[in-house]
Design a protein around this motif. Sequence first.
Motif, PDB file in Angstrom:
ATOM      1  N   ALA A   1       0.965  -1.224   0.127  1.00  0.00           N
ATOM      2  CA  ALA A   1       0.189  -0.130  -0.001  1.00  0.00           C
ATOM      3  C   ALA A   1       0.995   1.333  -0.063  1.00  0.00           C
ATOM      4  O   ALA A   1       1.736   1.302   0.840  1.00  0.00           O
TER       5      ALA A   1
ATOM      6  N   GLY B   1       7.130   1.312  -1.334  1.00  0.00           N
ATOM      7  CA  GLY B   1       7.937   2.495  -1.131  1.00  0.00           C
ATOM      8  C   GLY B   1       8.755   2.330   0.064  1.00  0.00           C
ATOM      9  O   GLY B   1       8.989   1.296   0.676  1.00  0.00           O
TER      10      GLY B   1
ATOM     11  N   ILE C   1       7.755  -0.745   8.060  1.00  0.00           N
ATOM     12  CA  ILE C   1       6.557  -1.529   8.346  1.00  0.00           C
ATOM     13  C   ILE C   1       6.711  -2.932   7.730  1.00  0.00           C
ATOM     14  O   ILE C   1       6.256  -3.812   8.279  1.00  0.00           O
TER      15      ILE C   1
ATOM     16  N   SER D   1       9.717   9.198   2.232  1.00  0.00           N
ATOM     17  CA  SER D   1       8.784   9.481   3.286  1.00  0.00           C
ATOM     18  C   SER D   1       7.676   8.621   2.907  1.00  0.00           C
ATOM     19  O   SER D   1       7.497   7.757   1.857  1.00  0.00           O
ATOM     20  N   TYR D   2       6.450   8.990   3.755  1.00  0.00           N
ATOM     21  CA  TYR D   2       5.312   8.207   3.671  1.00  0.00           C
ATOM     22  C   TYR D   2       4.555   9.064   2.572  1.00  0.00           C
ATOM     23  O   TYR D   2       3.676   9.922   3.103  1.00  0.00           O
TER      24      TYR D   2
ATOM     25  N   THR E   1       0.240   9.164   2.171  1.00  0.00           N
ATOM     26  CA  THR E   1      -0.711   9.575   3.440  1.00  0.00           C
ATOM     27  C   THR E   1      -0.326  11.137   3.698  1.00  0.00           C
ATOM     28  O   THR E   1      -0.866  11.667   4.651  1.00  0.00           O
TER      29      THR E   1
HETATM   30  C1  LIG Z   1      -0.312  -1.207   8.645  1.00  0.00           C
HETATM   31  C2  LIG Z   1      -0.472   0.266   7.920  1.00  0.00           C
HETATM   32  N1  LIG Z   1      -0.475   1.288   8.451  1.00  0.00           N
HETATM   33  C3  LIG Z   1      -0.619   2.452   7.813  1.00  0.00           C
HETATM   34  C4  LIG Z   1      -1.239   2.297   6.683  1.00  0.00           C
HETATM   35  C5  LIG Z   1      -1.724   3.622   5.852  1.00  0.00           C
HETATM   36  N2  LIG Z   1      -0.864   3.878   4.433  1.00  0.00           N
HETATM   37  C6  LIG Z   1      -1.571   3.555   3.409  1.00  0.00           C
HETATM   38  S1  LIG Z   1      -0.218   4.056   2.269  1.00  0.00           S
HETATM   39  C7  LIG Z   1       0.759   4.632   3.382  1.00  0.00           C
HETATM   40  C8  LIG Z   1       2.049   5.242   2.868  1.00  0.00           C
HETATM   41  C9  LIG Z   1       2.926   4.316   2.532  1.00  0.00           C
HETATM   42  O1  LIG Z   1       4.323   4.897   2.555  1.00  0.00           O
HETATM   43  P1  LIG Z   1       5.522   4.292   1.440  1.00  0.00           P
HETATM   44  O2  LIG Z   1       5.660   2.624   1.800  1.00  0.00           O
HETATM   45  O3  LIG Z   1       6.599   5.161   1.731  1.00  0.00           O
HETATM   46  O4  LIG Z   1       4.852   4.541   0.091  1.00  0.00           O
HETATM   47  P2  LIG Z   1       4.627   5.567  -0.951  1.00  0.00           P
HETATM   48  O5  LIG Z   1       3.002   6.163  -0.137  1.00  0.00           O
HETATM   49  O6  LIG Z   1       5.669   6.881  -0.313  1.00  0.00           O
HETATM   50  O7  LIG Z   1       4.344   5.621  -2.025  1.00  0.00           O
HETATM   51  C10 LIG Z   1       0.472   4.436   4.694  1.00  0.00           C
HETATM   52  C11 LIG Z   1       1.023   4.731   5.801  1.00  0.00           C
HETATM   53  C12 LIG Z   1      -1.432   1.041   6.119  1.00  0.00           C
HETATM   54  N3  LIG Z   1      -2.179   0.806   4.777  1.00  0.00           N
HETATM   55  N4  LIG Z   1      -1.214  -0.309   6.795  1.00  0.00           N
END
Ligand SMILES: Cc1ncc(C[n+]2csc(CCOP(=O)(O)OP(=O)(O)O)c2C)c(N)n1
Length: 301
Positions: free
Chosen positions: A49, A101, A108, A132-133, A136
């Motif tokens: 995600a 990402g 995570i 970064s995340y 979100t």
């Molecule tokens: C366990 C969990 N925590 C939080 C989320 C919410 N969430 C969805 S996308 C995302 C960002 C992911 O960041 P990254 O892996 O760096 O990818 P990017 O969004 O930068 O492409 C988050 C925190 C989730 N889906 N699952």
Amino acid sequence: MQEFKSLKDIPKQDNFTGGSSACAGCGPSLGLKLALKVLGLDTIIINSAGCMTLLPLYPNTPLKASWIHNAIENAASTAAGARHGLDNLGNEDMNVVVYAGDGATYDIGFASLSAAAAKNERIIYICYNNQSYGNTGFQWSTATPYGSETKTTPRGKENPTGTNIVNKDMLKIMGAHRVYAATASLAYPVDFLNKLSRAKERDGFSYIELLGACTAGWNYDPRLTIKISKLAVRCGMWPLYEIEHGMLTLNKDFSELKPIDEFLKMQGRYRALPPDGVDRLQALINEHWAELKEYNKQRYV
Ligand SMILES: Cc1ncc(C[n+]2csc(CCOP(=O)(O)OP(=O)(O)O)c2C)c(N)n1
Ligand code: SF4
């Protein structure tokens, strides 16, 4: 192994067409577009995600290859399962590729990534690192560089540096798993494609980390994605190197690095970083670069 010598060798076939929901100038999207040129259609992409999850949304997709939406925590485990399933069915030529990402990779999903690497599963793990995340709203991850402002590390009187934690050295961590680990850049597509081509042929785990310039989060003009990606390499923010069997190879060596000022000025996330923050960032870069030069062509991890 398919070897690319110049831009002219890059396949014309496009397996990532127009019509995606990503921002204009999105580095991670461009990375996937390039990757699919060498991976081809016999590829399953496992995506945790993040921003890229919004590319294929039923009933539309800009992608011609297969795609599995995955939770952030375990893309590497899903990929290992897919690999074993395909092998059992006799489909050993299909590429199994994670596209995740840095939040999913560094934080995570790290346990799942580390387990798959330790077991030397025959998958290609590409981390598109937008530092970064992103999906979100640009929060801090352990890949965020020192001095960058994010939503969760805002710059202010109390904390003028923004991010004051030094990012993880993920290449070293992955190299220490005794797998193939490499960095890549959108500004050096021939190098990126050759690394993927090599990973495709390897009988084991490969980790490629692509700097995924993020126009929205880094706050720059979308037309500058390649320029910023190139500067990141030239100023040592994103050196190109690979580690295999613990040995380091620097892929782009420069007698002198460019100072980071120009790179920083192009992006809103570094706006108002105080001079002592700039100096500290420059010192961190110099230190890393000196280490890479020292261990080039030697045992590194
Ligand atoms: C366990 C969990 N925590 C939080 C989320 C919410 N969430 C969805 S996308 C995302 C960002 C992911 O960041 P990254 O892996 O760096 O990818 P990017 O969004 O930068 O492409 C988050 C925190 C989730 N889906 N699952
Ligand atoms: S926020 Fe960044 S990574 Fe996400 S789609 Fe936009 S440019 Fe791409």
